[in-house]
Motif scaffolding. Structure first.
Motif, PDB file in Angstrom:
ATOM      1  N   MET A  44       9.419  -6.320  -7.910  1.00  0.00           N
ATOM      2  CA  MET A  44      10.344  -5.285  -7.502  1.00  0.00           C
ATOM      3  C   MET A  44       9.996  -4.863  -6.077  1.00  0.00           C
ATOM      4  O   MET A  44       8.833  -4.619  -5.775  1.00  0.00           O
ATOM      5  CB  MET A  44      10.245  -4.107  -8.472  1.00  0.00           C
ATOM      6  N   THR A  45      11.007  -4.787  -5.235  1.00  0.00           N
ATOM      7  CA  THR A  45      10.786  -4.407  -3.844  1.00  0.00           C
ATOM      8  C   THR A  45      10.578  -2.897  -3.738  1.00  0.00           C
ATOM      9  O   THR A  45      10.913  -2.141  -4.664  1.00  0.00           O
ATOM     10  CB  THR A  45      11.986  -4.805  -2.967  1.00  0.00           C
ATOM     11  N   ASP A  46      10.048  -2.468  -2.602  1.00  0.00           N
ATOM     12  CA  ASP A  46       9.852  -1.036  -2.368  1.00  0.00           C
ATOM     13  C   ASP A  46      11.174  -0.278  -2.406  1.00  0.00           C
ATOM     14  O   ASP A  46      11.239   0.838  -2.939  1.00  0.00           O
ATOM     15  CB  ASP A  46       9.150  -0.800  -1.032  1.00  0.00           C
ATOM     16  N   SER A  47      12.231  -0.876  -1.860  1.00  0.00           N
ATOM     17  CA  SER A  47      13.529  -0.196  -1.853  1.00  0.00           C
ATOM     18  C   SER A  47      14.093  -0.086  -3.268  1.00  0.00           C
ATOM     19  O   SER A  47      14.707   0.933  -3.620  1.00  0.00           O
ATOM     20  CB  SER A  47      14.517  -0.890  -0.918  1.00  0.00           C
ATOM     21  N   GLU A  48      13.885  -1.107  -4.088  1.00  0.00           N
ATOM     22  CA  GLU A  48      14.337  -1.046  -5.485  1.00  0.00           C
ATOM     23  C   GLU A  48      13.570   0.025  -6.253  1.00  0.00           C
ATOM     24  O   GLU A  48      14.143   0.757  -7.060  1.00  0.00           O
ATOM     25  CB  GLU A  48      14.168  -2.405  -6.168  1.00  0.00           C
ATOM     26  N   LEU A  49      12.275   0.114  -5.980  1.00  0.00           N
ATOM     27  CA  LEU A  49      11.450   1.133  -6.636  1.00  0.00           C
ATOM     28  C   LEU A  49      11.879   2.531  -6.196  1.00  0.00           C
ATOM     29  O   LEU A  49      11.981   3.443  -7.017  1.00  0.00           O
ATOM     30  CB  LEU A  49       9.973   0.885  -6.321  1.00  0.00           C
ATOM     31  N   SER A  50      12.171   2.693  -4.920  1.00  0.00           N
ATOM     32  CA  SER A  50      12.649   3.985  -4.416  1.00  0.00           C
ATOM     33  C   SER A  50      13.966   4.373  -5.071  1.00  0.00           C
ATOM     34  O   SER A  50      14.173   5.537  -5.437  1.00  0.00           O
ATOM     35  CB  SER A  50      12.814   3.939  -2.896  1.00  0.00           C
ATOM     36  N   GLU A  51      14.861   3.409  -5.204  1.00  0.00           N
ATOM     37  CA  GLU A  51      16.154   3.658  -5.854  1.00  0.00           C
ATOM     38  C   GLU A  51      15.946   4.052  -7.320  1.00  0.00           C
ATOM     39  O   GLU A  51      16.582   4.977  -7.825  1.00  0.00           O
ATOM     40  CB  GLU A  51      17.046   2.417  -5.758  1.00  0.00           C
ATOM     41  N   LEU A  52      15.043   3.371  -7.983  1.00  0.00           N
ATOM     42  CA  LEU A  52      14.740   3.681  -9.376  1.00  0.00           C
ATOM     43  C   LEU A  52      14.180   5.091  -9.505  1.00  0.00           C
ATOM     44  O   LEU A  52      14.567   5.849 -10.401  1.00  0.00           O
ATOM     45  CB  LEU A  52      13.750   2.641  -9.921  1.00  0.00           C
TER      46      LEU A  52
END
Length: 88
Positions: free
Chosen positions: A1-9
């Motif tokens: 999981m990318t940092d941006s995906e984690l931030s979105e989550l």
């Protein structure tokens, strides 16, 4: 999981998306990320609290178990008692 995906989550979880919270708990548990689990637990996720208790127990982290027990978590209190009895 990318940092941006984690931030979105995380943003979705903060907005009350239960699926996002569940996914974060699962990811944090897999990574052994106690800080993320603490944050989710403090935000009200009982699943995160359960995962945090389990992880602390596996690591023998009596400090974390004591913190959780002091906050009223009976599972943490029981595990803390077991761990400290083994040390005697």
């Amino acid at each position: 999981m990318t940092d941006s995906e984690l931030s979105e989550l995380r943003a979705r979880a903060a907005d009350g998306d239960r699926d996002a919270v569940d996914q974060l708990v699962e990811l944090a548990g897999e990574r052994g990320d106690m800080a993320e689990l603490r944050r989710l637990s403090e935000a009200g996720s009982s699943d995160a609290t359960d995962e945090l208790v389990q992880l602390a127990s596996e690591r023998g982290d009596t400090g974390e178990l004591r913190r959780l027990a002091d906050a009223g978590n009976s599972d943490a209190a029981e595990l803390l008692a077991e761990l400290t009895d083994e040390d005697d």
